[in-house]
Motif scaffolding. Structure first.
Motif, PDB file in Angstrom:
ATOM      1  N   GLY A 170      -7.891 -52.115  50.984  1.00  0.00           N
ATOM      2  CA  GLY A 170      -7.720 -52.207  52.411  1.00  0.00           C
ATOM      3  C   GLY A 170      -8.456 -53.518  53.006  1.00  0.00           C
ATOM      4  O   GLY A 170      -8.080 -54.185  53.962  1.00  0.00           O
ATOM      5  N   ARG A 171      -9.273 -54.382  52.382  1.00  0.00           N
ATOM      6  CA  ARG A 171      -9.566 -55.173  53.345  1.00  0.00           C
ATOM      7  C   ARG A 171      -8.570 -56.102  53.371  1.00  0.00           C
ATOM      8  O   ARG A 171      -8.501 -57.009  54.429  1.00  0.00           O
ATOM      9  CB  ARG A 171     -10.706 -56.134  52.245  1.00  0.00           C
ATOM     10  CG  ARG A 171     -11.961 -55.525  52.277  1.00  0.00           C
ATOM     11  CD  ARG A 171     -13.428 -55.807  51.594  1.00  0.00           C
ATOM     12  NE  ARG A 171     -14.392 -55.134  51.545  1.00  0.00           N
ATOM     13  CZ  ARG A 171     -15.149 -54.951  52.766  1.00  0.00           C
ATOM     14  NH1 ARG A 171     -14.596 -54.958  53.541  1.00  0.00           N
ATOM     15  NH2 ARG A 171     -16.182 -54.330  52.196  1.00  0.00           N
ATOM     16  N   ILE A 172      -7.985 -56.749  52.118  1.00  0.00           N
ATOM     17  CA  ILE A 172      -6.362 -56.934  52.699  1.00  0.00           C
ATOM     18  C   ILE A 172      -5.720 -56.894  53.792  1.00  0.00           C
ATOM     19  O   ILE A 172      -5.026 -57.208  54.400  1.00  0.00           O
ATOM     20  CB  ILE A 172      -5.937 -56.651  51.036  1.00  0.00           C
ATOM     21  CG1 ILE A 172      -6.396 -57.690  49.994  1.00  0.00           C
ATOM     22  CG2 ILE A 172      -3.927 -58.382  51.772  1.00  0.00           C
ATOM     23  CD1 ILE A 172      -5.551 -57.983  48.654  1.00  0.00           C
ATOM     24  N   LEU A 173      -5.346 -55.407  53.876  1.00  0.00           N
ATOM     25  CA  LEU A 173      -4.640 -55.115  54.792  1.00  0.00           C
ATOM     26  C   LEU A 173      -5.184 -55.618  56.327  1.00  0.00           C
ATOM     27  O   LEU A 173      -4.703 -55.281  56.967  1.00  0.00           O
ATOM     28  CB  LEU A 173      -4.814 -52.758  55.018  1.00  0.00           C
ATOM     29  CG  LEU A 173      -3.279 -52.773  54.397  1.00  0.00           C
ATOM     30  CD1 LEU A 173      -3.856 -51.089  53.919  1.00  0.00           C
ATOM     31  CD2 LEU A 173      -2.287 -52.893  54.251  1.00  0.00           C
ATOM     32  N   ALA A 174      -6.575 -55.033  56.105  1.00  0.00           N
ATOM     33  CA  ALA A 174      -7.174 -55.592  57.640  1.00  0.00           C
ATOM     34  C   ALA A 174      -7.388 -56.868  57.936  1.00  0.00           C
ATOM     35  O   ALA A 174      -7.198 -57.154  58.947  1.00  0.00           O
ATOM     36  CB  ALA A 174      -8.683 -55.608  57.217  1.00  0.00           C
ATOM     37  N   GLU A 175      -7.293 -57.748  56.127  1.00  0.00           N
ATOM     38  CA  GLU A 175      -6.644 -58.651  57.063  1.00  0.00           C
ATOM     39  C   GLU A 175      -5.971 -59.044  57.747  1.00  0.00           C
ATOM     40  O   GLU A 175      -5.326 -60.327  58.717  1.00  0.00           O
ATOM     41  CB  GLU A 175      -7.259 -60.037  55.485  1.00  0.00           C
ATOM     42  CG  GLU A 175      -9.174 -59.867  55.698  1.00  0.00           C
ATOM     43  CD  GLU A 175      -9.304 -60.812  54.150  1.00  0.00           C
ATOM     44  OE1 GLU A 175      -7.994 -60.866  53.355  1.00  0.00           O
ATOM     45  OE2 GLU A 175     -10.232 -60.421  53.663  1.00  0.00           O
ATOM     46  N   GLN A 176      -4.591 -59.046  57.055  1.00  0.00           N
ATOM     47  CA  GLN A 176      -3.341 -59.287  57.462  1.00  0.00           C
ATOM     48  C   GLN A 176      -2.681 -58.519  58.697  1.00  0.00           C
ATOM     49  O   GLN A 176      -2.399 -59.128  59.656  1.00  0.00           O
ATOM     50  CB  GLN A 176      -2.278 -58.571  56.499  1.00  0.00           C
ATOM     51  CG  GLN A 176      -2.189 -59.245  55.346  1.00  0.00           C
ATOM     52  CD  GLN A 176      -2.492 -60.538  54.976  1.00  0.00           C
ATOM     53  OE1 GLN A 176      -0.788 -61.032  56.081  1.00  0.00           O
ATOM     54  NE2 GLN A 176      -2.892 -61.434  55.006  1.00  0.00           N
ATOM     55  N   THR A 177      -3.407 -57.890  59.441  1.00  0.00           N
ATOM     56  CA  THR A 177      -3.391 -56.283  60.581  1.00  0.00           C
ATOM     57  C   THR A 177      -4.324 -56.282  61.817  1.00  0.00           C
ATOM     58  O   THR A 177      -3.902 -55.679  62.362  1.00  0.00           O
ATOM     59  CB  THR A 177      -2.671 -55.547  59.913  1.00  0.00           C
ATOM     60  OG1 THR A 177      -3.834 -54.800  59.717  1.00  0.00           O
ATOM     61  CG2 THR A 177      -1.807 -54.949  58.743  1.00  0.00           C
ATOM     62  N   GLY A 178      -5.393 -57.018  61.741  1.00  0.00           N
ATOM     63  CA  GLY A 178      -6.620 -57.291  62.484  1.00  0.00           C
ATOM     64  C   GLY A 178      -7.416 -55.646  62.584  1.00  0.00           C
ATOM     65  O   GLY A 178      -7.876 -55.401  63.465  1.00  0.00           O
ATOM     66  N   ALA A 179      -6.588 -54.724  61.542  1.00  0.00           N
ATOM     67  CA  ALA A 179      -6.894 -53.492  61.733  1.00  0.00           C
ATOM     68  C   ALA A 179      -8.620 -53.366  60.818  1.00  0.00           C
ATOM     69  O   ALA A 179      -9.280 -54.190  60.508  1.00  0.00           O
ATOM     70  CB  ALA A 179      -6.696 -52.527  60.826  1.00  0.00           C
ATOM     71  N   GLY A 180      -9.481 -52.366  61.980  1.00  0.00           N
ATOM     72  CA  GLY A 180     -11.004 -52.162  61.956  1.00  0.00           C
ATOM     73  C   GLY A 180     -11.015 -51.752  60.259  1.00  0.00           C
ATOM     74  O   GLY A 180     -10.500 -51.053  60.001  1.00  0.00           O
ATOM     75  N   ILE A 181     -12.313 -51.738  59.292  1.00  0.00           N
ATOM     76  CA  ILE A 181     -12.984 -51.722  58.369  1.00  0.00           C
ATOM     77  C   ILE A 181     -14.814 -51.143  58.196  1.00  0.00           C
ATOM     78  O   ILE A 181     -15.033 -52.299  58.983  1.00  0.00           O
ATOM     79  CB  ILE A 181     -12.554 -53.041  57.364  1.00  0.00           C
ATOM     80  CG1 ILE A 181     -12.375 -51.464  55.260  1.00  0.00           C
ATOM     81  CG2 ILE A 181     -13.260 -53.756  57.614  1.00  0.00           C
ATOM     82  CD1 ILE A 181     -12.166 -53.308  54.893  1.00  0.00           C
ATOM     83  N   ASP A 182     -14.940 -50.356  57.742  1.00  0.00           N
ATOM     84  CA  ASP A 182     -16.353 -49.977  57.254  1.00  0.00           C
ATOM     85  C   ASP A 182     -17.072 -50.399  56.081  1.00  0.00           C
ATOM     86  O   ASP A 182     -16.078 -50.487  55.508  1.00  0.00           O
ATOM     87  CB  ASP A 182     -16.372 -48.476  57.556  1.00  0.00           C
ATOM     88  CG  ASP A 182     -15.603 -47.617  56.061  1.00  0.00           C
ATOM     89  OD1 ASP A 182     -15.586 -48.619  55.197  1.00  0.00           O
ATOM     90  OD2 ASP A 182     -15.935 -46.623  56.352  1.00  0.00           O
TER      91      ASP A 182
END
Length: 315
Positions: A170-182
């Motif tokens: 999930g964190r990798i996705l957030a870093e690659q796409t700029g999506a938010g993460i909790d």
């Protein structure tokens, strides 16, 4: 993307070595070995302190997983193994359930939480609430109570059931796409479960952050089916469905044989009826008629007798 979740140690990942969680078959086998091994070592121990430490089992976390685990260990010690050893009395095993929360099963509400605690205490489980685990080692753990005082519990076997953390993916996705993460590592998704700015990527199950959805199996099942339907609509050039809507079918937790609690809408069920409901629901979700019949037969043998087919008895 459906990588699921693992145990959360809240910044104390070193605890995992001494207090494993139960998020995979490997974890389950490890805990099985530790629990049965503790009884075997206690049978061979000569020192009373060693026996006490080996026969003390601590479960951290009073959610559904922790409640079920504490109840199972208590029943194992008091009903299943009590005739398997010559030197020790397994019924004197100490089972402790710890949680920093003020009640057992917080998502179930105060009434069902109280019923679950009462059932656990009837089994001999020591329920200690408002107790925060601050340190864990191979010989025990340190607990901080509500008044700030600290105490030590000597126990060889510890089980961690205090929280979950989404997959590192999930964190990798957030870093690659700029999506938010909790804080739990869940990724913020659109109402159709796609990543913002990436309509070709669906995220489902424990990895999604959407409308405060809980980390339950039903969320994973329903979100996966929704994503599949959306993909099928695209391949057939059909109009997509509307936003993902989660249907809450309720929550259940077993405590021991013939004891459970269930929250279905506004309906609160406890005791034997809740336990029977839990069995029926799980039987329905087992894939295949043959598997259902096999599971039903295994359950019947287990509930009628005192042994467990997974464990060879002493000769």
């Amino acid at each position: 993307m459906a990588a699921g979740s693992g145990r959360a140690y809240f910044g104390n990942d070193q605890f995992a070595r001494f207090a494993p969680g139960m998020k995979s078959i490997v974890d389950a086998l490890e805990l099985r070995g530790r629990i049965f091994g503790a009884f075997e070592l206690a049978e061979l121990a000569d020192n009373t302190d060693d026996v006490d430490r080996l026969l003390t089992f601590v479960v951290v976390g009073a959610g559904p997983t922790g409640v079920e685990m504490a109840g199972e260990i208590a029943e194992l010690a008091r009903r299943t193994l009590h005739q398997d050893f010559r030197r020790i009395n397994t019924r004197q095993a100490r089972v402790i359930l710890l949680d920093a929360a003020p009640q057992v099963l917080p998502p179930f509400g105060q009434k069902l939480g109280a019923k679950a605690q009462e059932a656990l205490e009837d089994l001999g489980v020591e329920v200690q609430l408002g107790a925060l685990v601050v340190d864990v080692d191979d010989r025990g753990l340190v607990v901080q109570d509500k008044d700030g005082s600290r105490r030590r519990i000597n126990a060889v076997t510890k089980v961690w059931a205090a929280g979950v953390q989404a997959s590192p993916l999930g964190r990798i996705l957030a870093e690659q796409t700029g999506a938010g993460i909790d804080r739990a590592g869940r990724v913020e998704v659109n109402s159709d479960l796609t990543l913002p700015g990436h309509p070709d990527v669906f995220v489902v199950g424990d990895m999604i952050k959407l409308n405060n959805l809980p980390g339950l199996a039903q969320v994973a099942i329903q979100s996966a089916r929704y994503a599949v339907r959306q993909i099928e609509h695209r391949t057939k050039d059909e109009a997509p469905e509307g936003p993902f809507q989660y249907y809450d079918k309720g929550s259940m937790a077993t405590i021991s044989r013939f004891r459970a609690v269930a929250l279905i809408g506004k309906l609160h069920i406890t005791g034997f009826l809740a336990w029977l409901t839990w069995l029926v629901v799980h039987l329905v979700y087992i894939t295949g008629f043959k598997s259902r019949v096999t599971a039903l037969l295994h359950w019947a043998v287990t509930f009628i007798g005192s042994g467990r087919s997974e464990r060879s008895r002493r000769i």
